[in-house]
Motif scaffolding. Sequence first.
Motif, PDB file in Angstrom:
ATOM      1  N   PRO A  55     -29.500  -3.571  20.350  1.00  0.00           N
ATOM      2  CA  PRO A  55     -29.163  -2.235  20.872  1.00  0.00           C
ATOM      3  C   PRO A  55     -27.898  -2.294  21.710  1.00  0.00           C
ATOM      4  CG  PRO A  55     -30.973  -3.202  22.114  1.00  0.00           C
ATOM      5  CD  PRO A  55     -30.730  -4.125  20.948  1.00  0.00           C
ATOM      6  N   LEU A  56     -27.182  -1.183  21.740  1.00  0.00           N
ATOM      7  CA  LEU A  56     -25.948  -1.125  22.530  1.00  0.00           C
ATOM      8  C   LEU A  56     -26.276  -1.224  24.013  1.00  0.00           C
ATOM      9  CD1 LEU A  56     -23.730   1.703  20.983  1.00  0.00           C
ATOM     10  CD2 LEU A  56     -23.299  -0.749  20.938  1.00  0.00           C
ATOM     11  N   PRO A  57     -25.629  -2.131  24.733  1.00  0.00           N
ATOM     12  CA  PRO A  57     -25.783  -2.173  26.189  1.00  0.00           C
ATOM     13  C   PRO A  57     -24.872  -1.127  26.821  1.00  0.00           C
ATOM     14  CG  PRO A  57     -24.268  -3.870  25.499  1.00  0.00           C
ATOM     15  CD  PRO A  57     -24.713  -3.160  24.244  1.00  0.00           C
ATOM     16  N   GLN A  58     -24.844  -1.087  28.140  1.00  0.00           N
ATOM     17  CA  GLN A  58     -23.856  -0.258  28.812  1.00  0.00           C
ATOM     18  C   GLN A  58     -22.481  -0.837  28.498  1.00  0.00           C
ATOM     19  OE1 GLN A  58     -24.023  -0.210  33.074  1.00  0.00           O
ATOM     20  NE2 GLN A  58     -22.768   1.630  33.271  1.00  0.00           N
ATOM     21  N   LEU A  59     -21.587   0.011  28.004  1.00  0.00           N
ATOM     22  CA  LEU A  59     -20.281  -0.467  27.551  1.00  0.00           C
ATOM     23  C   LEU A  59     -19.206  -0.185  28.597  1.00  0.00           C
ATOM     24  CD1 LEU A  59     -20.325   0.693  23.824  1.00  0.00           C
ATOM     25  CD2 LEU A  59     -20.756  -1.600  24.713  1.00  0.00           C
ATOM     26  N   PRO A  60     -18.087  -0.918  28.501  1.00  0.00           N
ATOM     27  CA  PRO A  60     -16.950  -0.622  29.381  1.00  0.00           C
ATOM     28  C   PRO A  60     -16.401   0.768  29.098  1.00  0.00           C
ATOM     29  CG  PRO A  60     -16.718  -2.776  28.340  1.00  0.00           C
ATOM     30  CD  PRO A  60     -17.847  -2.086  27.656  1.00  0.00           C
ATOM     31  N   VAL A  61     -15.627   1.276  30.012  1.00  0.00           N
ATOM     32  CA  VAL A  61     -14.996   2.574  29.872  1.00  0.00           C
ATOM     33  C   VAL A  61     -14.180   2.606  28.575  1.00  0.00           C
ATOM     34  CG1 VAL A  61     -13.056   1.788  31.297  1.00  0.00           C
ATOM     35  CG2 VAL A  61     -13.441   4.225  30.990  1.00  0.00           C
ATOM     36  N   SER A  62     -14.194   3.745  27.891  1.00  0.00           N
ATOM     37  CA  SER A  62     -13.420   3.889  26.655  1.00  0.00           C
ATOM     38  C   SER A  62     -11.929   3.785  26.964  1.00  0.00           C
ATOM     39  CB  SER A  62     -13.727   5.225  25.977  1.00  0.00           C
ATOM     40  OG  SER A  62     -13.337   6.305  26.813  1.00  0.00           O
ATOM     41  N   PHE A  63     -11.170   3.215  26.007  1.00  0.00           N
ATOM     42  CA  PHE A  63      -9.750   2.976  26.274  1.00  0.00           C
ATOM     43  C   PHE A  63      -9.019   2.875  24.947  1.00  0.00           C
ATOM     44  CE2 PHE A  63      -6.150   0.106  27.397  1.00  0.00           C
ATOM     45  CZ  PHE A  63      -5.549   0.926  28.349  1.00  0.00           C
ATOM     46  N   ASP A  64      -8.110   3.814  24.720  1.00  0.00           N
ATOM     47  CA  ASP A  64      -7.344   3.852  23.472  1.00  0.00           C
ATOM     48  C   ASP A  64      -5.855   3.868  23.817  1.00  0.00           C
ATOM     49  OD1 ASP A  64      -6.324   4.177  20.957  1.00  0.00           O
ATOM     50  OD2 ASP A  64      -7.012   6.238  20.693  1.00  0.00           O
ATOM     51  N   GLU A  65      -5.208   2.716  23.634  1.00  0.00           N
ATOM     52  CA  GLU A  65      -3.770   2.627  23.925  1.00  0.00           C
ATOM     53  C   GLU A  65      -2.964   3.237  22.779  1.00  0.00           C
ATOM     54  OE1 GLU A  65      -2.373  -1.055  26.362  1.00  0.00           O
ATOM     55  OE2 GLU A  65      -3.703  -1.770  24.787  1.00  0.00           O
ATOM     56  N   GLN A  66      -2.085   4.138  23.132  1.00  0.00           N
ATOM     57  CA  GLN A  66      -1.184   4.725  22.135  1.00  0.00           C
ATOM     58  C   GLN A  66       0.223   4.151  22.266  1.00  0.00           C
ATOM     59  OE1 GLN A  66      -1.771   8.879  22.953  1.00  0.00           O
ATOM     60  NE2 GLN A  66      -3.877   8.859  22.164  1.00  0.00           N
ATOM     61  N   ILE A  67       0.639   3.863  23.486  1.00  0.00           N
ATOM     62  CA  ILE A  67       1.868   3.104  23.742  1.00  0.00           C
ATOM     63  C   ILE A  67       1.483   1.983  24.697  1.00  0.00           C
ATOM     64  CG2 ILE A  67       4.216   3.137  24.641  1.00  0.00           C
ATOM     65  CD1 ILE A  67       4.363   6.093  23.998  1.00  0.00           C
ATOM     66  N   THR A  68       1.602   0.761  24.234  1.00  0.00           N
ATOM     67  CA  THR A  68       1.160  -0.379  25.025  1.00  0.00           C
ATOM     68  C   THR A  68       2.346  -1.071  25.691  1.00  0.00           C
ATOM     69  OG1 THR A  68      -0.207  -2.390  24.963  1.00  0.00           O
ATOM     70  CG2 THR A  68       1.287  -2.006  23.103  1.00  0.00           C
ATOM     71  N   ALA A  69       2.061  -2.124  26.428  1.00  0.00           N
ATOM     72  CA  ALA A  69       3.129  -2.902  27.058  1.00  0.00           C
ATOM     73  C   ALA A  69       3.871  -3.698  25.994  1.00  0.00           C
ATOM     74  CB  ALA A  69       2.538  -3.847  28.103  1.00  0.00           C
ATOM     75  N   PRO A  70       5.206  -3.775  26.075  1.00  0.00           N
ATOM     76  CA  PRO A  70       5.960  -4.555  25.076  1.00  0.00           C
ATOM     77  C   PRO A  70       5.790  -6.050  25.321  1.00  0.00           C
ATOM     78  CG  PRO A  70       7.439  -3.772  26.779  1.00  0.00           C
ATOM     79  CD  PRO A  70       6.094  -3.180  27.098  1.00  0.00           C
ATOM     80  N   SER A  71       5.768  -6.821  24.262  1.00  0.00           N
ATOM     81  CA  SER A  71       5.755  -8.278  24.425  1.00  0.00           C
ATOM     82  C   SER A  71       7.150  -8.795  24.755  1.00  0.00           C
ATOM     83  CB  SER A  71       5.239  -8.952  23.155  1.00  0.00           C
ATOM     84  OG  SER A  71       6.063  -8.633  22.045  1.00  0.00           O
ATOM     85  N   GLU A  72       8.191  -8.018  24.366  1.00  0.00           N
ATOM     86  CA  GLU A  72       9.583  -8.346  24.690  1.00  0.00           C
ATOM     87  C   GLU A  72      10.293  -7.066  25.106  1.00  0.00           C
ATOM     88  OE1 GLU A  72      10.588 -11.934  21.552  1.00  0.00           O
ATOM     89  OE2 GLU A  72      10.819  -9.852  20.897  1.00  0.00           O
ATOM     90  N   THR A  73      11.169  -7.150  26.096  1.00  0.00           N
ATOM     91  CA  THR A  73      11.895  -5.964  26.530  1.00  0.00           C
ATOM     92  C   THR A  73      13.236  -6.352  27.139  1.00  0.00           C
ATOM     93  OG1 THR A  73      11.818  -4.000  27.941  1.00  0.00           O
ATOM     94  CG2 THR A  73      10.722  -5.979  28.768  1.00  0.00           C
TER      95      THR A  73
END
Length: 504
Positions: A208-226
């Motif tokens: 069964p599903l336990p209590q889950l972390p807060v929902s989080f959907d990244e649309q623009i994330t941190a760049p690996s290079e900048t």
Amino acid sequence: MQRRVIIFLSFVLALSCLGFSASAESFSFDDIYASLSLPSGVYENVITKDNAANNEDTLKSLGYDTESFNTGGMLLIASDKKNDRLLVFSAIKDGEAEQYFNINEHTPQTRASYRRLHSASDRFKVLGYNYNSIEWKNFKNSGRWLMLRYNFRQGGSVQHRGYQRRTVYNGYTITMDMKVLGGRQLKAADNNALNKVFDTLSFTQTLPLPQLPVSFDEQITAPSETAEDTFTMKGKTAAGAKLTAVVGSFSTAETKVFEGTASKNGSYSLTITLPREDLYFMTLTVEVEGALPLEKQYGITYRKGLINVAITSYPPEVLEQDSYTISGTAEKGASVSLSINGAVSTKRIGNNGKFSFTVDTKNEGKYDIVLTFSKDKYEDRSFVYQCERTLSDEDRISRIKSSAKNPAYSTLMRNIDNNDGKMLRYEGYIISSEEKAGEWILKFATAKSGETYRNFIMLSSDKQVGYPLNTKLTAYGVLVGTSSLLNENNQEVECPKLQLMHIE
């Protein structure tokens, strides 16, 4: 006694008719409540948690050791040396396993976000995995899995290729990986070999599903290079969630903290400013009342003069379609050049920062593709892709036939130049065949009256044609000019010359 033997043999026969193999080896994995079977006579050196400690030398020969086997979540490794394949089955408790627990219990939007981790983010690219085929498929016995095809790169070169199946189930990220070793290209047989094992996989229990972390959907994330000291992360989370980013330098002990709060509809925007050029690690924590906190880690390289580039779509090494799209994002105002076997086209990237090229790959052969980005006061960046299109014999012949023209012989003789380089089709007879300077020259006549032949065509082929002389055939070839030959009156005549592509 004889009756017992007969009953036993009948039982074995019944099992075989149902698709069971008496010699298939089965394995159970208690941590994830799953089991699978390996086909008999295919895999050797099968290593599991139970025998890993006693197979250190074998593990080393396969590129592992006991520690990496245990800490990497390995459940099973099996070698198919005959076909240069290595089957790896693993289950790890990573960030995605904590966040989703069971991917089947989430919305299509959440599953789309998980899929994007394999395509539009650096989540797996920084580990060396470049996925060129990613799609969800729902299986009756094991739920939803990502169907993945990849190449694994280290130091800029491909180390191996493979097919994967991946899901999040019972609190683990579970991956079945068919690695293809020896540097060869992938074949359909490799995917079929993976499916033979995957089809036996089943879960004995769904937690069964336990209590889950807060929902989080990244649309623009941190760049690996900048090349810029400031970037902004955007996406959706729970309404009123608090976001805290702790950024630390690898070269100093200095850290900086950045905070933000999601709006009433869950949208967030968090701007990060890096103090200087350096290599950074960042931990992002998302918290809201009523849910477990979520943590994500990032690695960021900040170097001035570096053009920010994110390739979101590119052609695979083995081309199977007639066209592919190369697309992504880069610095606005930069120019991007696409070179395909030396032919170059250039575009300028607009204000939306997006670029896209369509690559025509319908022709068989190798494609050397170089994507180069340039901008004033920035370092040029290049991405190289080496691809190849190989057609099946059936597809090749079908293309030859569909493209072939059939002008009348007299029309062809009057318009040799206009038909140069075109695929032509003629019915006729091979009346002679001989090898000259490494190629086979066939004298072909498209008309026959009694024992007299006329309307000659010269066919050239890089291999001997296996048909007997004077057999009526259909020849397909590319017009490469004209050639002279002797007719039945021993007179030299000019005739069309075709590079033979197919004959039947």
